[in-house]
Design a protein around this motif. Structure first.
Motif, short mmCIF file in Angstrom:
data_model
loop_
_atom_site.label_atom_id
_atom_site.label_comp_id
_atom_site.label_asym_id
_atom_site.label_seq_id
_atom_site.Cartn_x
_atom_site.Cartn_y
_atom_site.Cartn_z
N ALA A 257 -0.56 7.48 -1.58
CA ALA A 257 0.10 6.66 -0.57
C ALA A 257 -0.83 6.51 0.62
CB ALA A 257 1.42 7.29 -0.13
N LEU A 258 -0.76 5.37 1.28
CA LEU A 258 -1.51 5.16 2.51
C LEU A 258 -0.93 6.07 3.58
CD1 LEU A 258 -3.55 3.57 4.25
CD2 LEU A 258 -1.73 1.88 4.63
N LEU A 259 -1.78 6.86 4.19
CA LEU A 259 -1.31 7.82 5.19
C LEU A 259 -0.93 7.10 6.48
CD1 LEU A 259 -1.04 10.93 5.66
CD2 LEU A 259 -3.29 10.81 6.76
N ASP A 260 0.26 7.41 6.99
CA ASP A 260 0.65 6.86 8.29
C ASP A 260 1.53 7.87 9.01
OD1 ASP A 260 3.65 5.87 8.49
OD2 ASP A 260 3.00 5.50 6.43
N SER A 261 1.52 7.80 10.34
CA SER A 261 2.17 8.81 11.17
C SER A 261 3.68 8.76 11.12
CB SER A 261 1.70 8.67 12.62
OG SER A 261 2.00 7.39 13.12
N ASN A 262 4.25 7.66 10.68
CA ASN A 262 5.71 7.58 10.59
C ASN A 262 6.23 8.22 9.31
OD1 ASN A 262 6.09 6.15 13.05
ND2 ASN A 262 5.47 4.24 12.04
N SER A 263 5.67 7.81 8.19
CA SER A 263 6.16 8.32 6.91
C SER A 263 5.77 9.77 6.67
CB SER A 263 5.62 7.46 5.76
OG SER A 263 6.01 6.11 5.91
N HIS A 264 4.64 10.19 7.26
CA HIS A 264 4.09 11.51 6.93
C HIS A 264 3.98 12.42 8.14
CE1 HIS A 264 2.20 8.62 3.88
NE2 HIS A 264 3.15 9.27 3.24
N ARG A 265 4.85 12.19 9.12
CA ARG A 265 4.81 12.96 10.37
C ARG A 265 4.97 14.46 10.13
NH1 ARG A 265 6.36 11.63 15.67
NH2 ARG A 265 5.56 9.57 15.11
N ASP A 266 5.81 14.82 9.19
CA ASP A 266 6.14 16.24 8.98
C ASP A 266 5.40 16.88 7.82
OD1 ASP A 266 7.98 16.13 11.10
OD2 ASP A 266 9.53 15.31 9.77
N ILE A 267 4.50 16.15 7.20
CA ILE A 267 3.76 16.71 6.07
C ILE A 267 2.82 17.82 6.56
CG2 ILE A 267 1.83 16.23 4.50
CD1 ILE A 267 3.16 13.76 3.63
N ARG A 268 2.76 18.88 5.80
CA ARG A 268 1.81 19.96 6.05
C ARG A 268 0.92 20.14 4.83
NH1 ARG A 268 2.97 23.65 10.29
NH2 ARG A 268 4.89 23.11 11.43
N VAL A 269 -0.32 20.54 5.06
CA VAL A 269 -1.30 20.71 3.99
C VAL A 269 -1.80 22.15 3.99
CG1 VAL A 269 -3.60 20.06 3.16
CG2 VAL A 269 -2.01 18.30 3.97
#
Length: 238
Positions: A5-17
């Motif tokens: 997926a294209l990374l963006d701050s709205n959809s992936h705000r809470d993602i942790r790596v």
């Protein structure tokens, strides 16, 4: 399975790596892709070998970590036991995405199905509370840029190796202290005799194109085969 997926701050705000090393996080590999612009950093830690997929003409380079499929002798539990981590591992679970237009800027994509995507609240955030990239994500973007640039420039490097017949098949049979034997087949290395036979004009052209230094770095990396065998012996003894 992958889920890019294209990374963006709205959809992936809470993602942790997760950034800790681990077999289950994608580090359990015998070798990983490396690019000529990275050879100087790689050669002090890992052997650099060349190979191509069955039925394909184009070569690519790998940093060697072990002698068996899935074996990474630089992975000690959750510790990376080397002073450098090749870019192709360091950027996971991210990758470069491009649109159909050649002049379009590269985009950061993320594989949401990658094991480094944390599902238990652990790991490093990609965006802060204001939706801005965290220092971790900025570092990843820099590494992605370096890897992408190196990969795109590598075509000319491998074409030069082909044009001057500078790759030769490489087979290594390793006899461990225990008596067991492991064989490396299907790889190539720089043909040093052929390199020495090139005339000054050809060597000058290779140098002017920026190819001579990575060639020397690949040759120098062969000194890491002995230490890699020693790691294998220590792992078996342990």
């Amino acid at each position: 399975m992958t889920s890019h997926a294209l990374l963006d701050s709205n959809s992936h705000r809470d993602i942790r790596v997760r950034i800790d090393p681990g077999v289950d996080l994608g580090d359990g590999v015998m070798a990983t892709l490396t690019v000529p612009t990275e050879f100087r950093r790689v050669q002090g830690h890992f052997p650099i070998l060349f190979r191509r997929e069955a039925g394909q003409e184009q070569f690519f380079a790998v940093a060697l970590f072990g002698f068996e499929s899935g074996e990474n002798l630089f992975l000690d539990g959750t510790r990376w036991d080397a002073g450098y981590r090749p870019l192709s591992l360091a950027i996971q679970p991210f990758l470069i995405g491009r649109s159909a237009k050649d002049d379009a800027p590269a985009q950061v994509h993320v594989d949401l199905a990658h094991p480094r995507i944390a599902t238990d609240g652990e790991g490093v955030l990609l965006f802060d509370a204001n939706g801005l990239s965290t220092p971790f994500l900025e570092q990843v973007a820099d590494k992605l840029g370096d890897l992408d640039e190196g990969y795109r420039e590598s075509a000319a490097f491998f074409e030069a190796l082909r044009a001057h017949d500078l790759l030769e098949p490489f087979t290594l049979e390793v006899t461990l202290d225990s008596g067991s034997v492991h064989s490396l087949v299907g790889f190539h290395i720089i043909d040093e005799a052929r390199l020495r036979s090139l005339d000054a004009a050809t060597l000058g052209a290779l140098h002017a194109a920026g190819h001579l230094m990575p060639i020397f770095m690949a040759i120098a990396s062969q000194a890491q085969i002995g230490p890699l065998i020693a790691r294998k012996n220590r792992r078996r003894d342990g």
